[in-house]
Motif scaffolding. Sequence first.
Motif, PDB file in Angstrom:
ATOM      1  N   GLY A 135     -12.179   9.940  12.156  1.00 50.13           N
ATOM      2  CA  GLY A 135     -11.406   8.709  12.036  1.00 50.13           C
ATOM      3  C   GLY A 135     -11.307   8.153  10.632  1.00 50.13           C
ATOM      4  N   PRO A 136     -10.869   6.887  10.502  1.00 46.90           N
ATOM      5  CA  PRO A 136     -10.546   6.310   9.189  1.00 46.90           C
ATOM      6  C   PRO A 136     -11.765   5.852   8.398  1.00 46.90           C
ATOM      7  CG  PRO A 136      -9.971   4.776  10.946  1.00 46.90           C
ATOM      8  CD  PRO A 136     -10.519   5.993  11.611  1.00 46.90           C
ATOM      9  N   ILE A 137     -11.604   5.886   7.082  1.00 47.18           N
ATOM     10  CA  ILE A 137     -12.565   5.305   6.139  1.00 47.18           C
ATOM     11  C   ILE A 137     -11.829   4.207   5.382  1.00 47.18           C
ATOM     12  CG2 ILE A 137     -14.070   5.720   4.154  1.00 47.18           C
ATOM     13  CD1 ILE A 137     -13.942   8.732   4.883  1.00 47.18           C
ATOM     14  N   LEU A 138     -12.367   2.989   5.417  1.00 46.80           N
ATOM     15  CA  LEU A 138     -11.747   1.879   4.694  1.00 46.80           C
ATOM     16  C   LEU A 138     -12.584   1.529   3.466  1.00 46.80           C
ATOM     17  CD1 LEU A 138     -10.597  -0.547   7.540  1.00 46.80           C
ATOM     18  CD2 LEU A 138      -9.311   1.282   6.413  1.00 46.80           C
ATOM     19  N   MET A 139     -11.891   1.308   2.340  1.00 47.91           N
ATOM     20  CA  MET A 139     -12.562   0.968   1.081  1.00 47.91           C
ATOM     21  C   MET A 139     -11.829  -0.186   0.393  1.00 47.91           C
ATOM     22  SD  MET A 139     -12.917   4.926  -0.205  1.00 47.91           S
ATOM     23  CE  MET A 139     -11.178   5.234   0.124  1.00 47.91           C
ATOM     24  N   PRO A 140     -11.681  -1.321   1.073  1.00 44.98           N
ATOM     25  CA  PRO A 140     -10.941  -2.439   0.470  1.00 44.98           C
ATOM     26  C   PRO A 140     -11.629  -2.934  -0.794  1.00 44.98           C
ATOM     27  CG  PRO A 140     -12.103  -3.161   2.445  1.00 44.98           C
ATOM     28  CD  PRO A 140     -12.239  -1.673   2.393  1.00 44.98           C
ATOM     29  N   MET A 145       0.842  -1.203   0.000  1.00 45.80           N
ATOM     30  CA  MET A 145       0.000   0.000   0.000  1.00 45.80           C
ATOM     31  C   MET A 145       0.873   1.248   0.000  1.00 45.80           C
ATOM     32  SD  MET A 145      -2.728   1.418   2.821  1.00 45.80           S
ATOM     33  CE  MET A 145      -3.749  -0.039   2.772  1.00 45.80           C
ATOM     34  N   ARG A 146       0.463   2.237  -0.765  1.00 43.72           N
ATOM     35  CA  ARG A 146       1.137   3.530  -0.798  1.00 43.72           C
ATOM     36  C   ARG A 146       0.277   4.547  -0.046  1.00 43.72           C
ATOM     37  NH1 ARG A 146       0.235   4.377  -5.448  1.00 43.72           N
ATOM     38  NH2 ARG A 146      -0.935   6.326  -5.637  1.00 43.72           N
ATOM     39  N   VAL A 147       0.872   5.214   0.938  1.00 44.27           N
ATOM     40  CA  VAL A 147       0.150   6.209   1.722  1.00 44.27           C
ATOM     41  C   VAL A 147       0.671   7.591   1.360  1.00 44.27           C
ATOM     42  CG1 VAL A 147      -0.375   7.074   4.032  1.00 44.27           C
ATOM     43  CG2 VAL A 147      -0.297   4.611   3.603  1.00 44.27           C
ATOM     44  N   ARG A 206     -12.177 -11.384   4.177  1.00 42.43           N
ATOM     45  CA  ARG A 206     -11.825 -10.853   5.487  1.00 42.43           C
ATOM     46  C   ARG A 206     -10.318 -10.660   5.627  1.00 42.43           C
ATOM     47  NH1 ARG A 206     -13.117  -7.592   8.881  1.00 42.43           N
ATOM     48  NH2 ARG A 206     -15.239  -8.309   8.517  1.00 42.43           N
ATOM     49  N   ARG A 207      -9.520 -11.622   5.190  1.00 43.20           N
ATOM     50  CA  ARG A 207      -8.067 -11.526   5.349  1.00 43.20           C
ATOM     51  C   ARG A 207      -7.517 -10.287   4.661  1.00 43.20           C
ATOM     52  NH1 ARG A 207      -3.838 -12.721   2.255  1.00 43.20           N
ATOM     53  NH2 ARG A 207      -5.146 -13.661   0.637  1.00 43.20           N
ATOM     54  N   LYS A 208      -8.002 -10.004   3.448  1.00 44.48           N
ATOM     55  CA  LYS A 208      -7.502  -8.851   2.704  1.00 44.48           C
ATOM     56  C   LYS A 208      -8.002  -7.540   3.294  1.00 44.48           C
ATOM     57  CE  LYS A 208      -6.558 -11.251  -1.608  1.00 44.48           C
ATOM     58  NZ  LYS A 208      -6.726 -11.279  -3.088  1.00 44.48           N
ATOM     59  N   GLN A 209      -9.214  -7.544   3.831  1.00 50.11           N
ATOM     60  CA  GLN A 209      -9.721  -6.339   4.486  1.00 50.11           C
ATOM     61  C   GLN A 209      -8.890  -6.002   5.724  1.00 50.11           C
ATOM     62  OE1 GLN A 209     -13.874  -6.949   5.300  1.00 50.11           O
ATOM     63  NE2 GLN A 209     -14.454  -6.981   3.138  1.00 50.11           N
ATOM     64  N   GLU A 210      -8.547  -7.027   6.489  1.00 50.42           N
ATOM     65  CA  GLU A 210      -7.745  -6.801   7.686  1.00 50.42           C
ATOM     66  C   GLU A 210      -6.331  -6.347   7.322  1.00 50.42           C
ATOM     67  OE1 GLU A 210      -7.899 -10.028  10.430  1.00 50.42           O
ATOM     68  OE2 GLU A 210     -10.082  -9.905  10.663  1.00 50.42           O
ATOM     69  N   LYS A 211      -5.824  -6.854   6.211  1.00 53.41           N
ATOM     70  CA  LYS A 211      -4.499  -6.427   5.759  1.00 53.41           C
ATOM     71  C   LYS A 211      -4.503  -4.950   5.389  1.00 53.41           C
ATOM     72  CE  LYS A 211      -0.866  -7.488   2.378  1.00 53.41           C
ATOM     73  NZ  LYS A 211      -0.491  -8.292   1.192  1.00 53.41           N
ATOM     74  N   VAL A 212      -5.547  -4.503   4.685  1.00 58.81           N
ATOM     75  CA  VAL A 212      -5.675  -3.087   4.334  1.00 58.81           C
ATOM     76  C   VAL A 212      -5.711  -2.235   5.598  1.00 58.81           C
ATOM     77  CG1 VAL A 212      -7.254  -1.355   3.382  1.00 58.81           C
ATOM     78  CG2 VAL A 212      -6.766  -3.437   2.091  1.00 58.81           C
ATOM     79  N   ASN A 213      -6.504  -2.651   6.568  1.00 60.27           N
ATOM     80  CA  ASN A 213      -6.645  -1.912   7.820  1.00 60.27           C
ATOM     81  C   ASN A 213      -5.298  -1.800   8.540  1.00 60.27           C
ATOM     82  OD1 ASN A 213      -7.879  -0.582   9.950  1.00 60.27           O
ATOM     83  ND2 ASN A 213      -8.704  -2.446  10.877  1.00 60.27           N
ATOM     84  N   GLN A 214      -4.586  -2.920   8.663  1.00 57.04           N
ATOM     85  CA  GLN A 214      -3.313  -2.930   9.365  1.00 57.04           C
ATOM     86  C   GLN A 214      -2.269  -2.066   8.651  1.00 57.04           C
ATOM     87  OE1 GLN A 214      -2.629  -4.726  12.290  1.00 57.04           O
ATOM     88  NE2 GLN A 214      -0.644  -3.695  12.331  1.00 57.04           N
TER      89      GLN A 214
END
Length: 360
Positions: A81-86, A1-3, A91-99
Amino acid sequence: MRVEQLDLSEWESALPSDGFEVFHRPEALEVVARHTDAEMKLFGGFKGQQPIALLPVFVRRRSVGTAVTSPPPGLGIPRLGPILMPTSPKRRKQEKVNQEFTEGVLAQVGTDLGLDERLASAGVESPMAESVLDRLDVDSRLTLFRMICNADYADPRPYSWGNLGVEPNFTYFLDLESRDTEDVRKSFSKSLRREIRDAEDLDVTVETEGLSGARDVFRATQRRYAEQDEPFSQTWAYVRELFDALGDRSRAYVARDGDGEYLSGITALYSNDVAYFWQGGAKAIYEGTAVNSLIHWRLIEDIIEDPPVESVTTYDLMGANTERLCRYKAKFGADLVPYYVVESPGAAMNVAKRAYQLVQ
């Protein structure tokens, strides 16, 4: 991921169609940035060119240390706070995005706070290999982190794994999707239906008003806080600018008697999917009848029949964390919805929060 750190136009382009708060909107953030002494930083996480996560933070530097908050205190912002848009439903990939996003954002924040230099001076050879959240604890007496997450952010575990405190708070969401007014009214408690009916029988009007109505609601709210000897740090200049900036996404519902005198009112704000009870609602009795229930009802009717944003399907009643308010708010039959507060732990942080005016 690029931030990356974004400007407001890039932030607007990256916002999803739903799942975010009204204060995530660029026009709201622009007003907030003008009325806080903190520096606003907008972060976006990208997979290629696809935005997959967003987070606004506000950095306030003082001689005693630095506070990193989302939202900034004192401006009546209930959650941010954060907005997640995986891009993946797994589930595994969503948690990876979050982390990864959590660590990526705090890495940039940590660099801004000079934590890399502090780690290097402490003998850490590869700062970027360290847990970013651990890095925020390098000098915990000088750095305060506090975030009130939006209700759609359901997984704050990356923060707790980094030794930050995570606690649930609550709000009331009234689901109005695919419901008519009769069905909704029947779902209210018997006493609430009676209150609305009694107020409808009075010589009382509830109308949406523009800036003048919002000003009346603000002044009534300000008076109510003063009567209760409670701090109220919002200014009319801030409220006016926010109301104007949001345009159709802000409405002032005002109740008046037969002579046009102000009785009570509510300022409502609208994201793409939620209407928020924002200001007002101080207890008002007219000819022995409470009129606030009628104001809430008119607002709910409009969400169903004439919403300012067609995609709005939910009314956020707020007030679920205050026991005396719960007895009333529960009468609407809304769902109790959790959201999370993430903050630096410890007794020293309790003192720091008061110093930074983070405790209301």
